[in-house]
Write an enzyme that holds these catalytic residues in place. Sequence first.
Site, PDB file in Angstrom:
ATOM      1  N   GLY A  65     -18.041 106.813  66.944  1.00 46.21           N
ATOM      2  CA  GLY A  65     -18.385 105.594  66.207  1.00 46.21           C
ATOM      3  C   GLY A  65     -17.943 105.685  64.764  1.00 46.21           C
ATOM      4  O   GLY A  65     -18.129 106.715  64.116  1.00 46.21           O
TER       5      GLY A  65
ATOM      6  N   ASP B  68     -13.945 111.597  68.343  1.00 49.97           N
ATOM      7  CA  ASP B  68     -13.488 110.198  68.224  1.00 49.97           C
ATOM      8  C   ASP B  68     -12.782 110.044  66.877  1.00 49.97           C
ATOM      9  O   ASP B  68     -13.369 110.336  65.835  1.00 49.97           O
ATOM     10  CB  ASP B  68     -14.721 109.273  68.315  1.00 49.97           C
ATOM     11  CG  ASP B  68     -14.386 107.803  68.109  1.00 49.97           C
ATOM     12  OD1 ASP B  68     -13.191 107.443  68.172  1.00 49.97           O
ATOM     13  OD2 ASP B  68     -15.333 107.021  67.888  1.00 49.97           O
TER      14      ASP B  68
ATOM     15  N   GLY C 246      -3.187 116.806  58.040  1.00 50.99           N
ATOM     16  CA  GLY C 246      -3.611 116.624  56.655  1.00 50.99           C
ATOM     17  C   GLY C 246      -3.000 115.397  56.008  1.00 50.99           C
ATOM     18  O   GLY C 246      -2.896 114.339  56.643  1.00 50.99           O
TER      19      GLY C 246
ATOM     20  N   ASN D  47      -1.177 105.556  56.824  1.00 53.04           N
ATOM     21  CA  ASN D  47      -1.000 106.651  57.770  1.00 53.04           C
ATOM     22  C   ASN D  47       0.500 106.779  58.066  1.00 53.04           C
ATOM     23  O   ASN D  47       1.300 105.943  57.622  1.00 53.04           O
ATOM     24  CB  ASN D  47      -1.868 106.477  59.025  1.00 53.04           C
ATOM     25  CG  ASN D  47      -1.472 105.266  59.855  1.00 53.04           C
ATOM     26  OD1 ASN D  47      -0.306 104.870  59.892  1.00 53.04           O
ATOM     27  ND2 ASN D  47      -2.444 104.661  60.520  1.00 53.04           N
TER      28      ASN D  47
ATOM     29  N   ASP E  32     -10.692 105.678  57.469  1.00 46.96           N
ATOM     30  CA  ASP E  32     -11.590 104.989  56.529  1.00 46.96           C
ATOM     31  C   ASP E  32     -12.432 106.001  55.740  1.00 46.96           C
ATOM     32  O   ASP E  32     -12.652 105.839  54.537  1.00 46.96           O
ATOM     33  CB  ASP E  32     -12.518 104.026  57.286  1.00 46.96           C
ATOM     34  CG  ASP E  32     -11.739 102.910  57.963  1.00 46.96           C
ATOM     35  OD1 ASP E  32     -10.634 102.585  57.492  1.00 46.96           O
ATOM     36  OD2 ASP E  32     -12.236 102.373  58.970  1.00 46.96           O
TER      37      ASP E  32
HETATM   38  O1  RIB Z   1     -10.626 101.762  61.048  1.00 44.79           O
HETATM   39  C1  RIB Z   1     -11.589 101.602  62.058  1.00 44.79           C
HETATM   40  C2  RIB Z   1     -12.080 100.192  62.055  1.00 44.79           C
HETATM   41  O2  RIB Z   1     -11.009  99.349  62.408  1.00 44.79           O
HETATM   42  C3  RIB Z   1     -13.154  99.904  63.071  1.00 44.79           C
HETATM   43  O3  RIB Z   1     -14.448 100.110  62.553  1.00 44.79           O
HETATM   44  C4  RIB Z   1     -12.875  98.475  63.470  1.00 44.79           C
HETATM   45  O4  RIB Z   1     -13.852  97.564  63.099  1.00 44.79           O
HETATM   46  C5  RIB Z   1     -11.529  98.132  62.860  1.00 44.79           C
HETATM   47  O5  RIB Z   1     -11.657  97.340  61.752  1.00 44.79           O
END
Ligand code: RIB
Length: 289
Positions: free
Chosen positions: A263, A224, A202, A177, A230
């Site tokens: 979440g 959130d 972006g 990032n 990820d």
């Molecule tokens: O990138 C988000 C993640 O970072 C969360 O799910 C947490 O567990 C940390 O590892």
Amino acid sequence: MLGSINMDLVTSVARRPAPGETVLGTAFATVPGGKGANQAIAARRAGARVEFLGAVGDDVFAEQLRSTLVASGVGVDRLRTIPGPSGIAAITVDDGGENSIIVVGGANARLTELDRRDLEVIAAADILLCQLEIPIATVAAAARHARDNATVVVLNPSPVAELPARLWADVEVAVVNSGEAEQLGAVVDSVPHVVTTRGGAGATYRGPDGRHCSYPSPRVRVVDTTGAGDSFTGALVAAWGRGPETALPYACAAGASATTVLGASASIPTAAAIEELLRTPPPKTSRNH
Ligand code: RIB
């Protein structure tokens, strides 16, 4: 995929407390997460076949962590149980969708050995994707073995740490990032492909020929931002074979979609949701994530 798996302990709060301050939260949830597990599920939902190399403990969280991967279709043959606690992340999400996270490694920190079957899985894979929530020596050994066997090494160096030069030399694609890019500075210059995520703005790509391209993110209503990076990284890896021009817009849509649900693992989009967002015109009142 070689990486971490955590139980995320998520507190919702109007605003995050200052040092020494107590504030009343509005909600609490336990959500399976961890950068490794989130990215594995993201790659799987985006269409890739994924084997997860990692570790849970033998505590109350372990079974739910394992079954979340199984339910998502991620292979868990190489997910071992190491006695002691599983990894956890204490996460606070404020009304603006911004978060702060403390990770306690647990079993992830005890993942210090790769066995013969782990190495076979790495050698047989097209791509090895790693982050830095497990010991760096384990990541370095896996990357070396991947490189020796023509498996492409993708590294998301998060949380940022100083890495051995040998590890950087084995990395083909770095996903960072903008804050991480700043912290890492010139060390990523030697990596052939560098993808930098820029939140609502972006992502950018720099290729081996020095070419730079920018890709916008679809506009969405943010709930959130946890795990958005990820979802981006998992989708990027799933689409990497189609080239950066296709993989980056796809990953930007995955990251944006992930911000619309609370979440980390709960918000990871499927290929169908990513493609739908790519086709959808932006909402009238929205702000970028
Ligand atoms: O990138 C988000 C993640 O970072 C969360 O799910 C947490 O567990 C940390 O590892």
